[in-house]
Design a protein around this motif. Structure first.
Motif, PDB file in Angstrom:
ATOM      1  N   UNK A 640      94.075 135.122  63.888  1.00 20.41           N
ATOM      2  CA  UNK A 640      95.514 134.909  63.728  1.00 20.41           C
ATOM      3  C   UNK A 640      95.839 133.424  63.696  1.00 20.41           C
ATOM      4  N   UNK A 641      96.831 133.070  62.892  1.00 21.56           N
ATOM      5  CA  UNK A 641      97.250 131.675  62.780  1.00 21.56           C
ATOM      6  C   UNK A 641      98.774 131.600  62.875  1.00 21.56           C
ATOM      7  N   UNK A 642      99.264 130.648  63.661  1.00 23.32           N
ATOM      8  CA  UNK A 642     100.698 130.365  63.738  1.00 23.32           C
ATOM      9  C   UNK A 642     100.948 128.975  63.168  1.00 23.32           C
ATOM     10  N   UNK A 643     101.924 128.869  62.289  1.00 25.63           N
ATOM     11  CA  UNK A 643     102.216 127.593  61.648  1.00 25.63           C
ATOM     12  C   UNK A 643     103.723 127.401  61.514  1.00 25.63           C
ATOM     13  N   UNK A 644     104.141 126.139  61.577  1.00 28.38           N
ATOM     14  CA  UNK A 644     105.501 125.763  61.221  1.00 28.38           C
ATOM     15  C   UNK A 644     105.440 125.178  59.811  1.00 28.38           C
ATOM     16  N   UNK A 645     106.182 125.771  58.896  1.00 28.85           N
ATOM     17  CA  UNK A 645     106.060 125.443  57.474  1.00 28.85           C
ATOM     18  C   UNK A 645     107.410 124.977  56.942  1.00 28.85           C
ATOM     19  N   UNK A 646     107.416 123.820  56.320  1.00 28.71           N
ATOM     20  CA  UNK A 646     108.627 123.277  55.722  1.00 28.71           C
ATOM     21  C   UNK A 646     108.886 123.945  54.375  1.00 28.71           C
TER      22      UNK A 646
END
Length: 711
Positions: A640-646
């Motif tokens: 699993x991956x968590x990212x903040x994406x613009x």
């Protein structure tokens, strides 16, 4: 302004108010879609409006640079996020190449197909070809490739029979077990698929959502692949109809096709040939009734040794209505169609030039025969004209045709002219490896099978495998920088009309099935066995690839059976039969869902492309028009991956709500999967391992923020 009368504090305040912030690179964008070029397919000697987008109040000035000339751009409109600079230029009848020069304070940079850069690169200029138009139906069309012998047997009476004739060292073999794996030397195996089978399954294709059927070759030919054409004027009766059927099969000790009288009757009798052509016309009519187009496979670089012009197999020798072949008689009217290396070997001269040395694939000698050239130009027009009305050609090994590059380009210019004169809405697309730029000039090919700017980068990124399953590259698996670099480099070879209809395949008849590549095994059927192609596959990775296929610029093309879970090593194992009765119905449902998403959201057909994130095994990009935006995120990691994406740079408001059109993971997929908030122009997203999501924002639904953006 007179600074001498101002205090130091006033001067400082003025400077701060007027100072440009640092260039916001994420905001800078332009391309050659209709979003930024109007008209996007301009006429020669016309005016074109070209736009550049930057962050609002972020730059001092911008220029469009063409052929060493700098054209000033003017601020046309603004919104809360972006400012749009405009330039109107006059083009002539030559390719118009340009890039942008941007000034922001002390920063001077250029913008081309690579993005923001320090200096221009000749290969990365934006390009417009005046007068180059492609039909609307082909832009983003969903295509379906059918290898006819392996799709569905609708008429057993036309099946190739065991011992019907000899081909490459052995007798033909009729395969009675539809589910049998193809043999390693399977070119003379026949399963019985035919055009009646396609008619029988036309509703299946329509229900799937197919826009275009692309057929592997259909013309008379001795192989199951039919890239060794025997008669360009007729559909093979083994795919069509056999109404007159008499003669003998070959006995076990007979190896000359002059004795294969059953075969000779089937493929030379005019009643069979006419009936087969009529059946093809019916297939096209039925497809058109359902809103589907039909593309034929054209093999014009070479023919086959069975061809009536050469007649090495002596099938036509002495037959009523047929002239002597060039192999048989030096005085044959077809002598100049081929290049013979020894003119003293007649009759039965085996010294003709074969493509890559293959004597079953005699190379056609256009430069020495105007009759041959005229004949093939007639064929080009015939099949896209009534009563057949096909909608275009796919060209086999198109860059190899002719004996020089100059003749090659001349031939394809004339071929495209012949096709378009007969059917202006028909398309010409080519098989090609390497840069197609020299042919995608608006006068030759319309587009290509998209290996370099789709199949290969997607395969390397998601599987680390070479497209034949011949190699594994761990350094390319999950390498987002390599993926984006390859895509940017190779997509620059296309102008917009060609890119929007490029054939984006994951699998086809020449390469391993993509589902097999997900097992990351190097091998072929002759050293691994066919069953190994089914082992260790990862359907979650396959679903990621399909999400990318149906959201990437171009025409997503399904190789028959991919949607049903068919595996296979490269040729011949990739030519397994469609698994009627034991399809993977969940994968079919998934493909239907992705096709529906592709067709209902116009940004996937004609929208712009912009990347939003690229990490190891994790990539995100947006597709957008003036009114519609989609964000596609793929997590190819095994965790699993968590990212903040613009995402604001796609034109999504800083505060908004995105709809989850589809979510895939290792368990399957889910449509209408909820919503994703945008806060401060960003989304915080958690994706399960080997998963993907398509997010949607509609300006028309949320209230357009581009009201001022008008040409």
């Amino acid at each position: 302004m007179d600074f001498s009368t101002m205090s130091r504090s006033d001067i400082n305040r003025f400077y701060i108010n007027e100072m440009r912030p640092a260039l916001k690179k994420k905001a800078v964008f332009s391309d050659t879609t209709a979003n930024y070029v109007s008209p996007d397919e301009p006429n020669p000697y016309s005016m074109v409006n070209i736009k550049l987008r930057v962050a609002v109040n972020n730059i001092d000035k911008a220029y469009l640079v063409h052929d060493g000339n700098r054209f000033p751009m003017f601020s046309e409109s603004k919104d809360d996020t972006f400012e749009y600079f405009n330039c109107e230029v006059e083009i002539d009848d030559r390719e118009f190449r340009y890039y942008f020069e941007i000034y922001a304070g002390r920063v001077i940079c250029i913008y081309d197909t690579r993005g923001v850069s320090k200096r221009p690169s000749d290969d990365a200029f934006f390009r417009i070809i005046p007068g180059f138009r492609t039909p609307a139906w082909a832009k983003g069309a969903v295509m379906y490739q059918i290898y006819v012998d392996r799709f569905y047997n609708g008429d057993p009476s036309n099946d190739v029979l065991t011992d019907e004739y000899e081909y490459i060292g052995g007798h033909t073999e009729h395969v009675d077990d539809w589910d049998k794996y193809p043999a390693t030397m399977g070119v003379r195996e026949f399963y019985g698929g035919d055009l009646q089978g396609v008619l029988d399954k036309m509703d299946y294709l329509s229900d799937l959502g197919i826009d275009v059927i692309y057929f592997n070759p259909l013309f008379v030919s001795p192989s199951n692949h039919k890239y060794d054409i025997q008669d360009y004027d007729h559909i093979d009766p083994h795919f069509g109809k056999i109404v007159h059927d008499e003669g003998e099969l070959l006995k076990w000790d007979m190896h000359e096709n002059k004795d294969a009288t059953r075969y000779k009757t089937r493929v030379t009798d005019q009643k069979n040939l006419d009936a087969s052509n009529a059946l093809f016309a019916k297939v096209v009519t039925e497809a058109h009734k359902r809103g589907m187009k039909v593309i034929l496979d054209g093999v014009f670089n070479h023919c086959g040794s069975f061809n009536k012009w050469l007649d090495r197999e002596r099938i036509y020798e002495g037959a009523e209505g047929y002239a002597k072949g060039a192999y048989i008689d030096r005085d044959s009217p077809y002598h100049d169609y081929f290049q013979f290396h020894d003119q003293n070997r007649f009759p039965y001269n085996p010294t003709y030039d074969g493509w890559w040395g293959h004597d079953t694939l005699p190379k056609l000698n256009y430069e020495n025969s105007q009759d041959l050239f005229n004949y093939v130009m007639r064929i080009a027009a015939k099949w896209v004209s009534p009563p057949y009305n096909a909608d275009g050609w796919r060209l086999d090994v198109a860059a190899d045709l002719g004996h020089s590059p100059e003749y090659n380009h001349y031939f394809w210019q004339e071929f495209r002219r012949a096709v378009h004169n007969a059917n202006p809405e028909a398309i010409v697309l080519a098989e090609h490896y390497g840069s197609p730029r020299a042919w995608l000039n608006g006068r030759e090919w319309d587009t290509v099978m998209n290996y370099d700017a789709f199949m290969e980068p997607v395969t390397w990124f998601l599987t680390g495998m070479q497209k034949h399953s011949d190699d594994f590259r761990g350094d390319l698996l999950g390498n987002a920088d390599s993926f984006i670099g390859a895509m940017n480099y190779h997509m620059a070879d296309f102008t917009n009309p060609s890119l929007q209809m490029a054939m984006n395949e994951l699998s086809n008849h020449d390469h391993s099935r993509f589902l097999t590549r997900t097992n990351r095994k190097v091998g072929r059927t002759n050293n691994m066995g066919p069953e190994a192609a089914n082992e260790g596959i990862n359907k979650a990775v396959f679903r990621e690839a399909v999400v990318m296929q149906f959201t990437w610029p171009g025409a997503p093309t399904i190789y028959y059976g991919d949607e049903a879970g068919v595996c296979g090593w490269t040729d011949p194992d990739n030519r397994r039969t469609y698994p009627w009765g034991h399809e993977d119905k969940e994968l079919i449902a998934f493909h239907k869902a992705m096709i529906k998403i592709h067709k209902e959201n116009p940004e996937f057909k004609t929208g712009s492309l912009k990347y939003v994130i690229n990490n190891y095994n994790f990539i995100g990009y947006g597709r957008f028009t003036k009114d519609e935006v989609s964000v596609i995120i793929v997590n190819n990691n095994d965790h699993q991956v968590s990212e903040e994406i613009t995402v604001w740079q796609l034109g999504i408001p800083k505060e908004a709500m995105l709809k989850k059109l589809i979510v895939t993971n290792e368990e399957g997929f889910m449509t209408d999967a909820g919503e994703q908030p945008v806060i401060g122009g960003k989304i915080k997203l958690t994706l399960a391992k080997t998963s993907a999501v398509v997010l949607k924002f509609s300006r028309s639904a949320a209230g357009s923020i581009f009201d001022m953006w008008k040409f």
